[in-house]
Design an enzyme around this catalytic site. Sequence first.
Site, PDB file in Angstrom:
ATOM      1  N   ASP A 173      32.061  40.933  29.319  1.00 56.76           N
ATOM      2  CA  ASP A 173      32.631  40.428  28.062  1.00 56.76           C
ATOM      3  C   ASP A 173      31.547  39.787  27.178  1.00 56.76           C
ATOM      4  O   ASP A 173      30.810  38.911  27.631  1.00 56.76           O
ATOM      5  CB  ASP A 173      33.720  39.390  28.398  1.00 56.76           C
ATOM      6  CG  ASP A 173      34.566  39.044  27.185  1.00 56.76           C
ATOM      7  OD1 ASP A 173      33.992  38.610  26.158  1.00 56.76           O
ATOM      8  OD2 ASP A 173      35.794  39.194  27.254  1.00 56.76           O
ATOM      9  N   HIS A 196      36.229  34.547  33.764  1.00 54.87           N
ATOM     10  CA  HIS A 196      36.653  33.818  32.563  1.00 54.87           C
ATOM     11  C   HIS A 196      38.134  34.051  32.340  1.00 54.87           C
ATOM     12  O   HIS A 196      38.667  35.120  32.678  1.00 54.87           O
ATOM     13  CB  HIS A 196      35.830  34.236  31.339  1.00 54.87           C
ATOM     14  CG  HIS A 196      36.042  35.653  30.910  1.00 54.87           C
ATOM     15  ND1 HIS A 196      36.856  35.995  29.857  1.00 54.87           N
ATOM     16  CD2 HIS A 196      35.574  36.821  31.400  1.00 54.87           C
ATOM     17  CE1 HIS A 196      36.860  37.311  29.713  1.00 54.87           C
ATOM     18  NE2 HIS A 196      36.089  37.842  30.643  1.00 54.87           N
ATOM     19  N   ARG A 252      31.658  37.677  25.032  1.00 53.20           N
ATOM     20  CA  ARG A 252      31.806  36.248  24.714  1.00 53.20           C
ATOM     21  C   ARG A 252      31.329  35.338  25.831  1.00 53.20           C
ATOM     22  O   ARG A 252      31.421  34.115  25.731  1.00 53.20           O
ATOM     23  CB  ARG A 252      33.286  35.947  24.409  1.00 53.20           C
ATOM     24  CG  ARG A 252      33.819  36.718  23.214  1.00 53.20           C
ATOM     25  CD  ARG A 252      35.331  36.721  23.193  1.00 53.20           C
ATOM     26  NE  ARG A 252      35.898  37.407  24.344  1.00 53.20           N
ATOM     27  CZ  ARG A 252      37.201  37.551  24.590  1.00 53.20           C
ATOM     28  NH1 ARG A 252      38.068  37.025  23.745  1.00 53.20           N
ATOM     29  NH2 ARG A 252      37.617  38.191  25.661  1.00 53.20           N
ATOM     30  N   CYS A 261      40.525  37.403  30.619  1.00 52.50           N
ATOM     31  CA  CYS A 261      39.658  38.551  30.868  1.00 52.50           C
ATOM     32  C   CYS A 261      40.457  39.844  30.672  1.00 52.50           C
ATOM     33  O   CYS A 261      41.493  40.045  31.313  1.00 52.50           O
ATOM     34  CB  CYS A 261      39.107  38.469  32.292  1.00 52.50           C
ATOM     35  SG  CYS A 261      38.045  39.866  32.719  1.00 52.50           S
ATOM     36  N   CYS A 288      31.300  38.665  33.988  1.00 49.02           N
ATOM     37  CA  CYS A 288      31.985  39.752  33.290  1.00 49.02           C
ATOM     38  C   CYS A 288      31.101  40.259  32.141  1.00 49.02           C
ATOM     39  O   CYS A 288      30.337  39.504  31.546  1.00 49.02           O
ATOM     40  CB  CYS A 288      33.324  39.254  32.735  1.00 49.02           C
ATOM     41  SG  CYS A 288      34.287  40.562  31.927  1.00 49.02           S
TER      42      CYS A 288
HETATM   43 CO    CO Z   1      36.255  39.752  31.333  1.00 52.25          CO
END
Ligand code: CO
Length: 203
Positions: free
Chosen positions: A44, A98, A46, A101, A42
Amino acid sequence: MKYLPGLFSNNRRWAAEQIATDNRYFERLRNIQRPEYLWIGCSDSRVPANTIIGLAPGEVFVHRNVSNIVLPGDVNCLSVIQYAVEVLQVAHIIVCGHYRCGGVRAAMGPALTGPIEGWLAPLRKLCLEHDAELDAIDTPLERWDRLCELNVAAQVHTLARLPVLRAAWGRGQALTVHGWIYDLSDGLLRDLDVCAECPPALG
Ligand code: CO
């Protein structure tokens, strides 16, 4: 430096640190790219691939998009996979989702506007396909987390059916597709045991 001087100073410090520990670091890195892994994760912020699996530059080929989706019509993702499999000859493709999400949560909610709605369409479909299982889960957070897991499994399923992978397995190339999930709350990865290491039966 007119824009973002902090990032450039971080970069200079990082480059100097690499040279301090190995003065041929960049020379070696420039001349080889032979990663063993393709990471599909992803976007993302993090979930940075190299950091959470402790790999250095040169060790993992990376593709990231919103909610780690593999679409058979996405030339961006398919080109990454083709290059990784045919040229780099990676031995492992890791689809890593994750928990919590944002894209997965959005796909469980009302329709959005703009391109993201089209992008998340496969997740909305997945949600419908698993509505009985998801409806049986008590809390919205657990439902959300379960859809994150189901999404990873669905992407492994799609990957294993791609012509590029079928061809690689047909040539006898060793290649395993793994489905993992990352937990933002403790930084740990979990193998979802949905891996594929040979072409699935047609159908
Ligand atoms: Co995500």
